[in-house]
Design an enzyme around this catalytic site. Structure first.
Site, mmCIF file in Angstrom:
data_model
loop_
_atom_site.group_PDB
_atom_site.id
_atom_site.type_symbol
_atom_site.label_atom_id
_atom_site.label_comp_id
_atom_site.label_asym_id
_atom_site.label_seq_id
_atom_site.Cartn_x
_atom_site.Cartn_y
_atom_site.Cartn_z
ATOM 1 N N LYS A 3 -0.599 5.198 -5.627
ATOM 2 C CA LYS A 3 -1.659 4.823 -6.592
ATOM 3 C C LYS A 3 -2.567 6.003 -6.894
ATOM 4 O O LYS A 3 -2.988 6.201 -8.022
ATOM 5 C CB LYS A 3 -2.535 3.689 -6.015
ATOM 6 C CG LYS A 3 -1.785 2.431 -5.696
ATOM 7 C CD LYS A 3 -2.680 1.436 -5.003
ATOM 8 C CE LYS A 3 -3.127 1.860 -3.622
ATOM 9 N NZ LYS A 3 -2.072 1.915 -2.599
ATOM 10 N N GLY A 4 -2.849 6.800 -5.822
ATOM 11 C CA GLY A 4 -3.726 7.945 -6.000
ATOM 12 C C GLY A 4 -3.136 8.930 -6.997
ATOM 13 O O GLY A 4 -3.806 9.402 -7.914
ATOM 14 N N GLY B 50 8.257 13.278 -7.653
ATOM 15 C CA GLY B 50 7.743 14.215 -6.661
ATOM 16 C C GLY B 50 6.247 14.038 -6.568
ATOM 17 O O GLY B 50 5.635 13.386 -7.423
ATOM 18 N N GLN C 124 -5.043 -0.297 -1.267
ATOM 19 C CA GLN C 124 -4.063 -1.149 -0.578
ATOM 20 C C GLN C 124 -3.018 -1.664 -1.583
ATOM 21 O O GLN C 124 -2.687 -0.953 -2.505
ATOM 22 C CB GLN C 124 -4.768 -2.303 0.154
ATOM 23 C CG GLN C 124 -5.569 -1.886 1.382
ATOM 24 C CD GLN C 124 -6.919 -1.286 1.081
ATOM 25 O OE1 GLN C 124 -7.699 -1.845 0.329
ATOM 26 N NE2 GLN C 124 -7.208 -0.140 1.646
ATOM 27 N N PRO D 192 3.800 6.671 11.666
ATOM 28 C CA PRO D 192 5.026 6.585 10.873
ATOM 29 C C PRO D 192 5.032 5.243 10.145
ATOM 30 O O PRO D 192 4.721 4.212 10.746
ATOM 31 C CB PRO D 192 6.154 6.632 11.910
ATOM 32 C CG PRO D 192 5.514 6.770 13.241
ATOM 33 C CD PRO D 192 4.027 6.710 13.104
ATOM 34 N N SER E 282 -1.399 8.923 5.626
ATOM 35 C CA SER E 282 -2.233 10.081 5.335
ATOM 36 C C SER E 282 -3.563 9.942 6.068
ATOM 37 O O SER E 282 -4.268 10.911 6.295
ATOM 38 C CB SER E 282 -2.443 10.232 3.821
ATOM 39 O OG SER E 282 -3.327 9.262 3.355
ATOM 40 N N GLY F 178 0.815 -1.212 0.000
ATOM 41 C CA GLY F 178 0.000 0.000 0.000
ATOM 42 C C GLY F 178 0.845 1.256 0.000
ATOM 43 O O GLY F 178 2.082 1.200 0.116
ATOM 44 N N ASP F 179 0.203 2.399 -0.215
ATOM 45 C CA ASP F 179 0.852 3.713 -0.195
ATOM 46 C C ASP F 179 1.968 3.849 -1.232
ATOM 47 O O ASP F 179 2.969 4.536 -1.017
ATOM 48 C CB ASP F 179 1.408 4.025 1.215
ATOM 49 C CG ASP F 179 0.315 4.006 2.259
ATOM 50 O OD1 ASP F 179 -0.821 4.373 1.925
ATOM 51 O OD2 ASP F 179 0.596 3.614 3.407
ATOM 52 N N GLY G 61 -5.961 5.680 1.809
ATOM 53 C CA GLY G 61 -5.754 7.114 1.982
ATOM 54 C C GLY G 61 -4.800 7.556 0.893
ATOM 55 O O GLY G 61 -3.685 7.051 0.822
ATOM 56 N N HIS G 62 -5.254 8.411 0.019
ATOM 57 C CA HIS G 62 -4.407 8.829 -1.099
ATOM 58 C C HIS G 62 -4.224 10.331 -1.060
ATOM 59 O O HIS G 62 -5.180 11.071 -0.870
ATOM 60 C CB HIS G 62 -5.056 8.469 -2.445
ATOM 61 C CG HIS G 62 -5.586 7.077 -2.490
ATOM 62 N ND1 HIS G 62 -4.795 5.976 -2.312
ATOM 63 C CD2 HIS G 62 -6.840 6.608 -2.707
ATOM 64 C CE1 HIS G 62 -5.529 4.890 -2.415
ATOM 65 N NE2 HIS G 62 -6.777 5.244 -2.635
#
Ligand code: GDP
Ligand code: IMO
Ligand code: MG
Length: 429
Positions: free
Chosen positions: A19-20, A416, A225, A305, A300, A15-16, A43-44
């Site tokens: 993808k968003g 970025g 995910q 952490p 997010s 995850g993270d 969370g994106h």
């Protein structure tokens, strides 16, 4: 052969992966974006025009005016959260897209959140580290056939049906966890209030999508995910409660799998993981701390952490197989600038055995020791790079090592968080 204009964007790690951001990027040339699994445990973060936006259950195509965004039947939806996100987006993003929701999507209700919390407490030191958004319990109810679908809310006898379910949940929570459930009228009134806001956007998703695909519309299926959090193929039991892999697109949206044209795996240039579970590549040192700070690796959703590690090519290769990934997009490459030597995990050692794919049990995975190849890093700031040729040679080599080991095509990379900090190497959609 390309048959349909469909693309799956799926997380290839824990995850993270960004993808968003990648979904938003391709949404600029897409007609529909469909979420097919998960809920607001996702969370994106999506950045453009100097603004930062967040979504959890709303598909990441919402920031593009011409995109129809759909929450598919494979999702579990907290309608209150959905409306909160939509209200904010409608207020702050003038050129937003539209949102539709499947009549077969399952509801997340306040008692699911209470059960999620109570189960985590009961697990004690074996807790999963869930997002406490009620996701597991909502899927439990779906599978045990006591869930509620969005379509149920249209029925005249819904209140009566819901009362029966509420009573069952009340007794369950009291007996199992000694927890008091919210009173019926409060839950029911709030649910109906939130339903009223979206009821005109409820659709028969499979039918809607099939005609869109046949008309030649571009459809992007957005994974939440990541492959290693998939309930079947992930690092069970430290996973989420749904099939987040691309293989679930058809089931989670109501179309035939034959309409799926290609699968793009989003791959973070290193690894992160939130919550508990084995993590052979974990970096518990200042290199990991540096990556966490530069990559802003704090949930997010939960602000936790994130655990940080080197890229795990064993897990990635496994994800490529289990999620039918045929192209990859590398994200957060800029975060590795300044790391002297970069490691890539290419096998695990388990006792005296060498493993080339993750073992099936949590205990074995916990015992795996990562074996690495090492490649020189680079010092240049690459956040303004606009083409492959501008990358330092060491970064090019790093990308090539990943492609070669995983036998997969790199089609772009990201340097970025902003929409513009994206380099596409070939037209794929
Ligand atoms: P998702 O859940 O897969 O959509 O990923 P998240 O949004 O939870 O986490 C990815 C984070 O990395 C977000 O804060 C993004 O804004 C950020 N991000 C995405 N791509 C890049 C990138 O190429 N470089 C950097 N530095 N940040 C990125
Ligand atoms: P996105 O879409 C990272 C993790 C949780 C926990 C486990 C189970 O933003 O990539 P759950 O609440 O689903 O029962 O938690 O799964 N998890 C995620 N980790 N990114 C996510 O989503 C996640 N969604 C769930 O941290 O370890
Ligand atoms: Mg995320």
């Amino acid at each position: 052969m390309k048959n349909y204009n469909t693309l799956v964007v799926v997380g290839s790690q824990w995850g993270d992966e960004g993808k968003g951001k990648i979904t938003d990027y391709f949404s600029q040339v897409t007609n529909l974006v469909v979420r097919y699994s998960g809920g607001d445990n996702a969370g994106h973060q999506i950045n453009f025009n100097g603004e930062k936006h967040k979504v959890r259950i709303v598909p990441s195509g919402i920031f593009n005016r011409n995109v129809v965004n759909i929450i598919g039947n494979g999702c579990v939806v907290n309608l209150e959260q959905l409306n909160e996100e939509l209200d904010l987006i409608y207020k702050t993003v003038p050129n937003h897209g539209t949102l539709l929701i499947s009549n077969r999507a399952q509801l997340v209700l306040p008692y699911h959140i209470q059960i999620d919390e109570a189960q985590e407490v009961a697990r004690g030191k074996n807790k999963i580290g869930t997002t406490k958004r009620g996701i597991g319990p909502a899927y439990q109810d779906k599978v045990s056939r006591s869930g509620i679908r969005v379509g149920d809310l249209f029925r005249n006898n819904f209140k009566e049906k819901f009362k029966g379910i509420w009573e069952y949940q009340k007794n369950f929570l009291k007996k199992m966890f000694d927890v008091e459930i919210l009173d019926f009228e409060t839950i029911y009134t709030n649910l109906i209030k939130n339903f009223e806001k979206i009821k005109n956007n409820v659709i028969e998703c499979g039918e809607y999508l099939e005609s869109a695909i046949k008309e030649g519309k571009k459809v992007l299926f957005e994974g939440a995910q990541g492959a290693m959090l998939d309930i079947d193929h992930g690092t069970y039991p430290f996973v989420t409660s749904s099939n987040c892999s691309a293989s679930n697109v058809a089931l989670g949206s109501g179309i035939s799998f034959k309409y799926i044209d290609s699968v793009l795996g989003v791959v973070k240039a290193y690894s992160t993981r939130v919550g508990a579970g084995g993590f052979p590549v974990e970096l518990l040192n200042e290199i990991g701390d540096g990556i966490r700070i530069r990559g802003n690796e704090f949930g997010s959703n939960t602000k936790r952490p994130r655990r940080v590690g080197w890229i795990d090519l064993v897990a990635l290769k496994y994800a490529i197989r289990s999620s039918a990934i045929d192209k990859i997009f590398i994200t957060l490459l800029d975060v590795l600038s300044g790391v002297d030597e970069i490691k890539l995990c290419t096998s695990y050692k388990l006792g005296d055995k060498k493993l080339t794919s993750p073992p099936p049990t949590a205990e074995e995975f916990e015992e795996c020791v990562a074996e690495y190849i090492i490649t020189p890093g680079w010092n240049e700031d690459i956040t303004n790079v606009k083409s492959y040729s501008e990358l330092p040679n060491e970064a090019k080599n790093y990308l090539k090592l990943i492609e070669k080991f995983c036998e997969v095509n790199l089609v772009g990379f990201s340097v970025g968080p902003d929409r513009t900090q994206t380099v596409l190497l070939e037209e794929i959609f």
